[in-house]
Design a protein around this motif. Structure first.
Motif, PDB file in Angstrom:
ATOM      1  N   VAL A 172     -78.339  -9.098 -24.808  1.00 58.94           N
ATOM      2  CA  VAL A 172     -79.641  -8.643 -25.301  1.00 58.94           C
ATOM      3  C   VAL A 172     -80.807  -9.248 -24.542  1.00 58.94           C
ATOM      4  CG1 VAL A 172     -78.757  -8.226 -27.617  1.00 58.94           C
ATOM      5  CG2 VAL A 172     -79.720 -10.470 -27.061  1.00 58.94           C
ATOM      6  N   ASN A 173     -80.539 -10.277 -23.761  1.00 61.78           N
ATOM      7  CA  ASN A 173     -81.656 -10.937 -23.080  1.00 61.78           C
ATOM      8  C   ASN A 173     -81.784 -10.459 -21.644  1.00 61.78           C
ATOM      9  OD1 ASN A 173     -79.219 -12.262 -22.384  1.00 61.78           O
ATOM     10  ND2 ASN A 173     -80.354 -14.058 -21.703  1.00 61.78           N
ATOM     11  N   SER A 174     -82.957 -10.715 -21.072  1.00 61.69           N
ATOM     12  CA  SER A 174     -83.221 -10.363 -19.682  1.00 61.69           C
ATOM     13  C   SER A 174     -82.925 -11.563 -18.795  1.00 61.69           C
ATOM     14  CB  SER A 174     -84.688  -9.940 -19.531  1.00 61.69           C
ATOM     15  OG  SER A 174     -85.024  -9.752 -18.180  1.00 61.69           O
ATOM     16  N   ASN A 175     -82.446 -11.284 -17.591  1.00 64.84           N
ATOM     17  CA  ASN A 175     -82.137 -12.351 -16.642  1.00 64.84           C
ATOM     18  C   ASN A 175     -83.444 -12.947 -16.116  1.00 64.84           C
ATOM     19  OD1 ASN A 175     -81.277 -14.028 -14.609  1.00 64.84           O
ATOM     20  ND2 ASN A 175     -79.937 -12.527 -13.637  1.00 64.84           N
ATOM     21  N   PRO A 176     -83.780 -14.188 -16.477  1.00 62.78           N
ATOM     22  CA  PRO A 176     -85.068 -14.756 -16.062  1.00 62.78           C
ATOM     23  C   PRO A 176     -85.191 -14.960 -14.563  1.00 62.78           C
ATOM     24  CG  PRO A 176     -83.694 -16.447 -17.072  1.00 62.78           C
ATOM     25  CD  PRO A 176     -82.993 -15.141 -17.271  1.00 62.78           C
ATOM     26  N   THR A 177     -84.072 -15.063 -13.851  1.00 64.56           N
ATOM     27  CA  THR A 177     -84.158 -15.244 -12.399  1.00 64.56           C
ATOM     28  C   THR A 177     -84.632 -13.976 -11.704  1.00 64.56           C
ATOM     29  OG1 THR A 177     -81.836 -14.608 -12.072  1.00 64.56           O
ATOM     30  CG2 THR A 177     -82.299 -16.936 -12.473  1.00 64.56           C
ATOM     31  N   GLU A 178     -84.572 -12.847 -12.417  1.00 66.59           N
ATOM     32  CA  GLU A 178     -85.049 -11.584 -11.863  1.00 66.59           C
ATOM     33  C   GLU A 178     -86.477 -11.279 -12.294  1.00 66.59           C
ATOM     34  OE1 GLU A 178     -83.437  -9.814  -9.684  1.00 66.59           O
ATOM     35  OE2 GLU A 178     -81.649 -11.099  -9.755  1.00 66.59           O
ATOM     36  N   THR A 179     -87.006 -12.073 -13.189  1.00 64.94           N
ATOM     37  CA  THR A 179     -88.350 -11.791 -13.705  1.00 64.94           C
ATOM     38  C   THR A 179     -89.257 -13.010 -13.562  1.00 64.94           C
ATOM     39  OG1 THR A 179     -87.473 -12.327 -15.915  1.00 64.94           O
ATOM     40  CG2 THR A 179     -87.600  -9.994 -15.312  1.00 64.94           C
ATOM     41  N   PHE A 180     -89.054 -14.006 -14.423  1.00 60.82           N
ATOM     42  CA  PHE A 180     -89.944 -15.175 -14.440  1.00 60.82           C
ATOM     43  C   PHE A 180     -89.295 -16.350 -13.714  1.00 60.82           C
ATOM     44  CE2 PHE A 180     -90.755 -12.637 -18.285  1.00 60.82           C
ATOM     45  CZ  PHE A 180     -92.069 -12.276 -18.042  1.00 60.82           C
ATOM     46  N   SER A 181     -88.988 -16.139 -12.452  1.00 56.18           N
ATOM     47  CA  SER A 181     -88.316 -17.182 -11.678  1.00 56.18           C
ATOM     48  C   SER A 181     -89.331 -18.201 -11.155  1.00 56.18           C
ATOM     49  CB  SER A 181     -87.578 -16.556 -10.501  1.00 56.18           C
ATOM     50  OG  SER A 181     -88.504 -15.970  -9.602  1.00 56.18           O
ATOM     51  N   GLN A 182     -88.798 -19.329 -10.720  1.00 58.95           N
ATOM     52  CA  GLN A 182     -89.674 -20.342 -10.115  1.00 58.95           C
ATOM     53  C   GLN A 182     -90.319 -19.799  -8.844  1.00 58.95           C
ATOM     54  OE1 GLN A 182     -90.409 -23.406 -11.531  1.00 58.95           O
ATOM     55  NE2 GLN A 182     -91.994 -23.363  -9.940  1.00 58.95           N
ATOM     56  N   ASP A 183     -89.587 -18.938  -8.109  1.00 58.28           N
ATOM     57  CA  ASP A 183     -90.152 -18.339  -6.892  1.00 58.28           C
ATOM     58  C   ASP A 183     -91.406 -17.535  -7.209  1.00 58.28           C
ATOM     59  OD1 ASP A 183     -88.231 -19.454  -5.299  1.00 58.28           O
ATOM     60  OD2 ASP A 183     -86.945 -17.669  -5.264  1.00 58.28           O
ATOM     61  N   LEU A 184     -91.383 -16.812  -8.335  1.00 58.25           N
ATOM     62  CA  LEU A 184     -92.556 -16.007  -8.716  1.00 58.25           C
ATOM     63  C   LEU A 184     -93.785 -16.892  -8.872  1.00 58.25           C
ATOM     64  CD1 LEU A 184     -94.047 -13.480  -9.803  1.00 58.25           C
ATOM     65  CD2 LEU A 184     -93.106 -14.043 -12.065  1.00 58.25           C
ATOM     66  N   PHE A 185     -93.640 -17.960  -9.633  1.00 57.75           N
ATOM     67  CA  PHE A 185     -94.802 -18.819  -9.893  1.00 57.75           C
ATOM     68  C   PHE A 185     -95.209 -19.612  -8.656  1.00 57.75           C
ATOM     69  CE2 PHE A 185     -93.047 -18.078 -14.153  1.00 57.75           C
ATOM     70  CZ  PHE A 185     -94.184 -17.607 -14.786  1.00 57.75           C
ATOM     71  N   ASP A 186     -94.245 -19.971  -7.819  1.00 55.44           N
ATOM     72  CA  ASP A 186     -94.582 -20.653  -6.562  1.00 55.44           C
ATOM     73  C   ASP A 186     -95.397 -19.730  -5.659  1.00 55.44           C
ATOM     74  OD1 ASP A 186     -93.296 -22.944  -7.349  1.00 55.44           O
ATOM     75  OD2 ASP A 186     -91.448 -22.529  -6.220  1.00 55.44           O
ATOM     76  N   ASP A 187     -94.984 -18.454  -5.600  1.00 55.94           N
ATOM     77  CA  ASP A 187     -95.698 -17.494  -4.750  1.00 55.94           C
ATOM     78  C   ASP A 187     -97.105 -17.228  -5.290  1.00 55.94           C
ATOM     79  OD1 ASP A 187     -93.575 -17.285  -3.006  1.00 55.94           O
ATOM     80  OD2 ASP A 187     -92.715 -15.517  -4.004  1.00 55.94           O
ATOM     81  N   LEU A 188     -97.254 -17.166  -6.601  1.00 52.03           N
ATOM     82  CA  LEU A 188     -98.588 -16.973  -7.182  1.00 52.03           C
ATOM     83  C   LEU A 188     -99.470 -18.199  -6.933  1.00 52.03           C
ATOM     84  CD1 LEU A 188     -97.739 -15.237 -10.593  1.00 52.03           C
ATOM     85  CD2 LEU A 188     -98.576 -14.175  -8.484  1.00 52.03           C
TER      86      LEU A 188
END
Length: 293
Positions: A172-188
């Motif tokens: 039922v949950n979403s894979n966080p590595t595909e959405t809110f990953s550390q890479d996402l926040f590092d890139d932002l």
């Protein structure tokens, strides 16, 4: 065999008691609407009822589980939708900032908005449903983002599964590595720094757009995956509803009394009982005093 007055009396009382018992059973069926009120009355009906009720209870539990799955997935879809909107706004701002005609003060304003959007995305990563964090894998008691001033996203990929049918477990949950990953926040974080740096060129900012597009595609793809699972849940729910109707019908056929038949039999038994009482009164009536008159 010699038939005595005592034998006639005992037989009459026995028949009257049996008649009372039959009337009592029929009256119980009429008042409760059930074929039996005690297992000893019909062990087969009783045992079948236990089995059918167990099956019906299992269906009810699966239906409650499907409700939780819907809540979880709806919360996931809503959070991913808002995140996609925020990322698209960041892309739009980056495209504007890549224009070398923008002055330092204007890029600083864009950087401020990107920072706010980054915090908003962190809030979405910390979405809770029924007291559980839905974007932190199996670690649902702890927030994936601890501190928005120094973001550290969790990479917990564990699946949270809920049973919707016997032996059928749905993630039922979403894979966080595909959405809110550390890479996402590092890139932002890197994008925000580039916007604040007066030496950053428009060409360098244009290169950030491809990175943003990659994150947007990952979020959209994950949202599509959640939608596909939700479609499967809807099909399972439809099957559960059919099973519920079938279980209730089978229980009714097994346990519920035919009220028209019960009323008819009760009226007939009342007539039989009255006849038995009348016959018994004639048989039991004679006593020694009757013979001495």
């Amino acid at each position: 065999m010699r038939v005595t007055q005592s034998m006639l009396s005992q037989n009459s009382l026995r028949h009257i008691n049996q008649s009372f018992e039959k009337m009592g059973n029929l009256q119980d069926q009429l008042s409760t609407g059930k074929k039996i009120t005690r297992a000893s009355q019909d062990p087969v009906v009783a045992m079948s009822g236990i089995r059918y009720r167990t099956e019906a209870g299992q269906v009810e539990q699966f239906q409650r589980n499907s409700g939780e799955v819907y809540n979880w997935m709806d919360s996931t879809d809503s959070a991913l939708d808002k995140t996609t909107g925020a990322m698209q706004r960041i892309r739009e701002l980056t495209t504007q900032a890549a224009n070398d005609t923008y002055e330092e003060g204007q890029r600083e304003n864009i950087a401020e908005e990107v920072a706010e959007l980054k915090d908003h995305i962190a809030d979405m990563a910390n979405t809770k449903m029924n007291g559980k964090y839905i974007f932190n894998g199996t670690d649902t008691t702890n927030a994936p983002i601890d501190d928005k001033t120094n973001i550290d996203a969790s990479d917990n990929e564990g699946e949270v599964v809920i049973e919707l049918l016997d032996g059928v477990n749905i993630p039922v949950n979403s894979n966080p590595t595909e959405t809110f990953s550390q890479d996402l926040f590092d890139d932002l974080e890197d994008l925000e720094g580039a916007l604040r740096n007066p030496d950053t060129t428009g060409e360098e900012l244009s290169g950030e757009i491809e990175t943003i597009d990659g994150h947007i595609d990952s979020i959209v793809n994950e949202r599509a995956e959640v939608g596909a699972r939700l479609n499967r849940v809807e099909m399972i729910e439809s099957r559960l509803n059919q099973q519920e109707v079938t279980a209730e019908r089978i229980m009714s056929d097994n346990e519920d009394a035919d009220m028209e038949k019960v009323i008819t039999e009760l009226m007939s038994q009342e007539n039989v009982h009255q006849a038995a009482l009348s016959s018994g009164a004639r048989i039991i009536q004679p006593t020694l005093m009757d013979f001495l008159r």
